[in-house]
Motif scaffolding. Structure first.
Motif, short mmCIF file in Angstrom:
data_model
loop_
_atom_site.label_atom_id
_atom_site.label_comp_id
_atom_site.label_asym_id
_atom_site.label_seq_id
_atom_site.Cartn_x
_atom_site.Cartn_y
_atom_site.Cartn_z
N THR A 91 30.97 29.82 46.64
CA THR A 91 31.76 30.61 47.56
C THR A 91 31.89 32.03 47.02
O THR A 91 32.37 32.22 45.91
CB THR A 91 33.18 30.02 47.68
OG1 THR A 91 33.08 28.62 47.66
CG2 THR A 91 33.85 30.50 48.92
N PRO A 92 31.46 33.02 47.79
CA PRO A 92 31.56 34.38 47.26
C PRO A 92 33.00 34.85 47.23
O PRO A 92 33.77 34.60 48.16
CB PRO A 92 30.72 35.20 48.24
CG PRO A 92 30.71 34.40 49.48
CD PRO A 92 30.86 32.97 49.11
N VAL A 93 33.40 35.48 46.16
CA VAL A 93 34.74 36.03 46.07
C VAL A 93 34.66 37.45 45.54
O VAL A 93 33.69 37.82 44.88
CB VAL A 93 35.64 35.22 45.12
CG1 VAL A 93 35.92 33.86 45.69
CG2 VAL A 93 35.02 35.12 43.76
N THR A 94 35.69 38.18 45.85
CA THR A 94 35.79 39.52 45.30
C THR A 94 36.83 39.49 44.21
O THR A 94 37.97 39.10 44.44
CB THR A 94 36.23 40.51 46.38
OG1 THR A 94 35.38 40.32 47.51
CG2 THR A 94 36.11 41.93 45.89
N VAL A 95 36.43 39.84 43.04
CA VAL A 95 37.35 39.83 41.93
C VAL A 95 37.95 41.21 41.79
O VAL A 95 37.23 42.20 41.67
CB VAL A 95 36.63 39.42 40.63
CG1 VAL A 95 37.62 39.38 39.50
CG2 VAL A 95 35.96 38.09 40.81
N VAL A 96 39.28 41.27 41.86
CA VAL A 96 39.96 42.55 41.69
C VAL A 96 40.65 42.52 40.35
O VAL A 96 41.46 41.64 40.08
CB VAL A 96 41.01 42.77 42.79
CG1 VAL A 96 41.54 44.18 42.72
CG2 VAL A 96 40.42 42.48 44.14
N PHE A 97 40.32 43.44 39.50
CA PHE A 97 40.93 43.45 38.18
C PHE A 97 41.23 44.89 37.82
O PHE A 97 40.37 45.62 37.34
CB PHE A 97 39.96 42.83 37.18
CG PHE A 97 40.52 42.72 35.80
CD1 PHE A 97 41.59 41.89 35.55
CD2 PHE A 97 39.98 43.45 34.77
CE1 PHE A 97 42.12 41.79 34.28
CE2 PHE A 97 40.51 43.36 33.50
CZ PHE A 97 41.56 42.52 33.25
N GLN A 103 31.79 41.64 42.83
CA GLN A 103 31.49 40.40 43.57
C GLN A 103 31.12 39.30 42.58
O GLN A 103 30.43 39.54 41.60
CB GLN A 103 30.31 40.63 44.51
CG GLN A 103 30.59 41.62 45.61
CD GLN A 103 31.60 41.08 46.60
OE1 GLN A 103 31.60 39.91 46.91
NE2 GLN A 103 32.47 41.96 47.08
N LEU A 106 33.06 31.77 43.26
CA LEU A 106 34.24 31.00 42.84
C LEU A 106 33.91 30.13 41.63
O LEU A 106 34.73 29.90 40.76
CB LEU A 106 34.69 30.14 44.01
CG LEU A 106 36.09 29.55 43.91
CD1 LEU A 106 37.08 30.62 43.62
CD2 LEU A 106 36.43 28.83 45.19
N LEU B 288 44.81 35.82 39.27
CA LEU B 288 43.50 36.44 39.12
C LEU B 288 42.46 35.38 39.28
O LEU B 288 42.61 34.32 38.75
CB LEU B 288 43.35 37.08 37.75
CG LEU B 288 41.94 37.56 37.45
CD1 LEU B 288 41.74 38.93 38.04
CD2 LEU B 288 41.64 37.58 35.99
N PRO B 289 41.41 35.58 39.89
CA PRO B 289 41.18 36.73 40.74
C PRO B 289 41.63 36.37 42.14
O PRO B 289 41.58 35.25 42.55
CB PRO B 289 39.68 36.87 40.70
CG PRO B 289 39.22 35.48 40.45
CD PRO B 289 40.32 34.71 39.81
N TYR B 291 40.95 36.02 45.40
CA TYR B 291 39.69 36.03 46.13
C TYR B 291 39.98 35.90 47.60
O TYR B 291 40.93 35.24 48.01
CB TYR B 291 38.80 34.89 45.67
CG TYR B 291 39.31 33.54 46.00
CD1 TYR B 291 38.82 32.86 47.10
CD2 TYR B 291 40.31 32.94 45.24
CE1 TYR B 291 39.29 31.60 47.41
CE2 TYR B 291 40.78 31.70 45.55
CZ TYR B 291 40.27 31.04 46.63
OH TYR B 291 40.74 29.80 46.95
N ARG B 294 35.19 36.41 52.66
CA ARG B 294 34.90 37.55 53.51
C ARG B 294 34.86 37.15 54.98
O ARG B 294 35.18 37.93 55.83
CB ARG B 294 33.57 38.17 53.10
CG ARG B 294 33.75 39.10 51.91
CD ARG B 294 32.44 39.65 51.48
NE ARG B 294 31.67 38.62 50.80
CZ ARG B 294 30.46 38.82 50.34
NH1 ARG B 294 29.89 39.98 50.48
NH2 ARG B 294 29.82 37.87 49.73
N GLY B 311 45.76 42.44 41.99
CA GLY B 311 44.74 42.74 41.00
C GLY B 311 45.29 43.59 39.89
O GLY B 311 45.03 43.37 38.71
#
Lengths: 258, 343
Positions: A91-97, A103, A106, B288-289, B291, B294, B311
């Motif tokens: 599953t694609p996730v966007t990691v915000v750190f 990108q 999971l 974190l993270p 997710y 989309r 984040g």
């Protein structure tokens, strides 16, 4: 013969070493449960919890390199498990750190969380074992209600592990000195069986001698130790600090993230 | 097959710990009446023997570079009887956890059940069943190999089952199960062979170790191995083909309704409220993270904003922790430097 005594640091002295073994054991158990029940996809909070065992290791004067080397030694199973996560969960996730954003999948996130939890819980366990003498730990466990038979068994086992490992080393060296090529599976199996059998016979014989020696000194199946376990003020303080650390982190993190 | 903490959820860990503790307590209480004080030293040292025996490795055929070693649960159960054997192996597992950090503290219950209680009792039972009747070397060999193989398979199967009950598997359940069973089939077979070989050696050198359980000579024969494999294949073929016919993938299997096993369904549905709560909890508090799938972003702007602020929070948490640890380490280092000249 020489081999690394795994718990050699347990015989040092520090404020952490002087704490009651029961308190330490329970704190580590609760800590492990708390870390394991953290969300499966949150690495940062696991890192926050790492501060706890890290502090204890540093206060106890345990070299960090020793701890990490040890973790590496026991990691293969978990490593395989963690690395198989990215294969199954894409599953694609966007990691915000913080300022960074990238990108990922999971599976990778889970992989690192599993590894993070593994390292943190192992650090806690190492912190317990390498700041507590095993005898004290056993006495503490007995006070906590572990059956006496099991405690005696564990005590004997701990006392003789290294003796028998030495003997196994002797036998292995003898085999290495006499084997110059691969003999094939059947011969190898036969040799190994003879080695194990003689090791077993030697163990049984020494058990008999030990038993006679102990009987002649009045051993009746119960152990008496000099160590007096009692919960002192420092132990309570330690328990309080540990509890407030775990709870505080939990409460502090929770509202911000909602 | 040491289970790690990460494979378990807290309820499952607590449950298995309780079962293991209860089982051990029961055994200890019963055994205490049977075992005299002079057996205590023997049991302790045989536990240490298990550790030493694991260092004696030997080359495996067809796989250069790998080597096998003995675990010894079935051997000890044959020599000491199942109760004492179970206590010895349990203490080995506990020491492995506490001193060698092999397997986690929370997973201790699972490890005791999987690696000590099940192999000791099941292995002993299988061995006794196979060797009932007049003594023959073939029977002892078959019994020991079969006991090792099946006990090992059952405990290997318990690992994915416990993990699936915890709901933490990323790997599909069936894949995990088949991998575990496959790997441990080989391990169990080798364990069985070495167990028979050791029994034969002991019989030859020190027949008094087995008081009256092995009256004749034990020899490992090719026939015994072949017959064992045939029996085992039949058992597995019959059992697993029924199970595997239309097995749903992964975790659903453990939630699926199973009219043939009413207990099974009840056990899981009891937990489902807790699991839902945990899921909900995890969905809300995962820092974190953060997710977002989309494809399914509905309130996009709001969620994105929440994502970004969360984040930053996690960033702050990680950096703060790192700084704290560095500060603690530096302080300790400086203090030690100061102390050293004095001492």
């Amino acid at each position: 013969m020489h081999h690394a005594y795994i718990d050699k640091f347990a015989y040092q002295d520090s404020p952490i070493h002087r704490l009651d073994s029961r308190v330490k054991f329970i704190v580590v158990l609760v800590f492990t449960a708390v870390v394991i029940s953290l969300p499966r996809i949150s690495l940062s909070i696991v890192v926050c919890y790492a501060v706890g065992p890290f502090t204890i290791l540093v206060l106890g004067g345990i070299p960090l390199r020793f701890a990490f080397k040890h973790i590496l030694l026991v990691s293969p199973f978990v490593l395989v498990l963690a690395l198989s996560c990215p294969l199954y969960d894409k599953t694609p996730v966007t990691v915000v750190f913080g300022p960074f954003l990238w990108q990922s999948s999971l599976g990778w996130v889970r992989c690192f969380t599993i590894l993070g939890k593994f390292i943190v819980t192992m650090l806690a366990l190492i912190a317990l074992v390498s700041t507590t003498r095993f005898g004290d730990l056993l006495t503490g466990l007995q006070r906590l209600g572990v059956p006496k038979l099991l405690i005696i068994q564990l005590g004997f086992l701990y006392r003789y592990i290294f003796v028998l490992i030495d003997r196994a080393h002797h036998i292995l060296r003898a085999r290495a000195g006499r084997t110059l090529r691969n003999l094939g599976f059947k011969a190898e199996l036969k040799i190994a069986a003879a080695m194990l059998g003689s090791l077993l016979i030697r163990s049984i014989d020494s058990a008999e001698r030990i038993n006679i020696a102990m009987q002649s000194r009045g051993f009746d199946g119960s152990w008496r130790t000099l160590s007096k376990l009692q919960i002192r003020r420092t132990d309570l303080l330690f328990a309080l600090m540990a509890a407030s650390f775990m709870l505080g982190l939990y409460i502090f993190v929770r509202p911000v993230l909602q | 097959m040491h289970m790690a903490n990460e494979l378990l959820s807290v309820p499952v860990a607590a449950g298995t710990l309780a079962i293991a503790a209860g089982g051990l307590g029961l055994i200890c209480r019963n055994v205490r009446q049977v075992i005299a004080a002079d057996k205590l030293a023997l049991m302790g040292i045989l536990g240490a023997f298990v550790f030493a025996a694991q260092m004696v490795n030997f080359q495996l055929p067809a796989m250069p570079g790998t080597s096998g070693h003995m675990v010894g649960a079935v051997l000890l159960a044959i020599i000491l009887g199942p109760h004492a054997g179970a206590i010895v192996i349990s203490s080995v597992v506990i020491i492995q956890c506490l001193i060698f950090q092999d397997g986690g503290l929370l997973a201790l219950g699972c490890n005791i059940i999987n690696m000590a209680l099940v192999p000791s009792y099941l292995g002993y039972f299988l061995y006794k069943t196979a060797t009932a009747g007049p003594f023959s070397s073939l029977r002892v060999s078959i019994g020991a190999v079969l006991a090792c193989v099946i006990a090992m398979q059952v405990s290997a199967a318990l690992v994915p089952i416990q993990a699936a009950l915890s709901g933490v598997l990323a790997v599909p359940f069936s894949t995990f199960l088949i991998t575990m069973l496959g790997v441990h089939l080989l391990i169990g077979l080798i364990e069985g062979l070495i167990t028979v070989a050791v029994l034969g050696y002991l019989q030859q050198v020190r027949p008094d170790v087995f008081v009256d359980s092995l009256p004749g000579k034990v020899r490992l024969s090719r026939k015994a191995v072949l017959i064992t494999l045939v029996i085992f294949t039949l058992v597995i073929g019959g059992g697993l083909s029924l199970l595997a016919s239309d097995m749903p993938d992964g975790l659903e299997w453990s939630y699926a309704e199973r009219p043939d096993q009413p207990d099974f369904e009840a056990a899981v549905s009891n937990d489902s409220a807790a699991i839902a709560a945990v899921d909900d909890f995890q969905a809300r508090y995962a820092p974190l993270p953060d997710y977002s799938r989309r494809s399914s972003a509905i309130g996009e702007t709001g969620e994105a904003q929440a994502d970004i602020s969360a984040g930053w929070t996690s960033f702050a948490g990680v950096v703060g922790s790192a700084v704290t640890m560095a500060a603690i380490w530096l302080t300790a280092w400086i203090l030690r430097k100061k102390q050293l000249p004095k001492a």
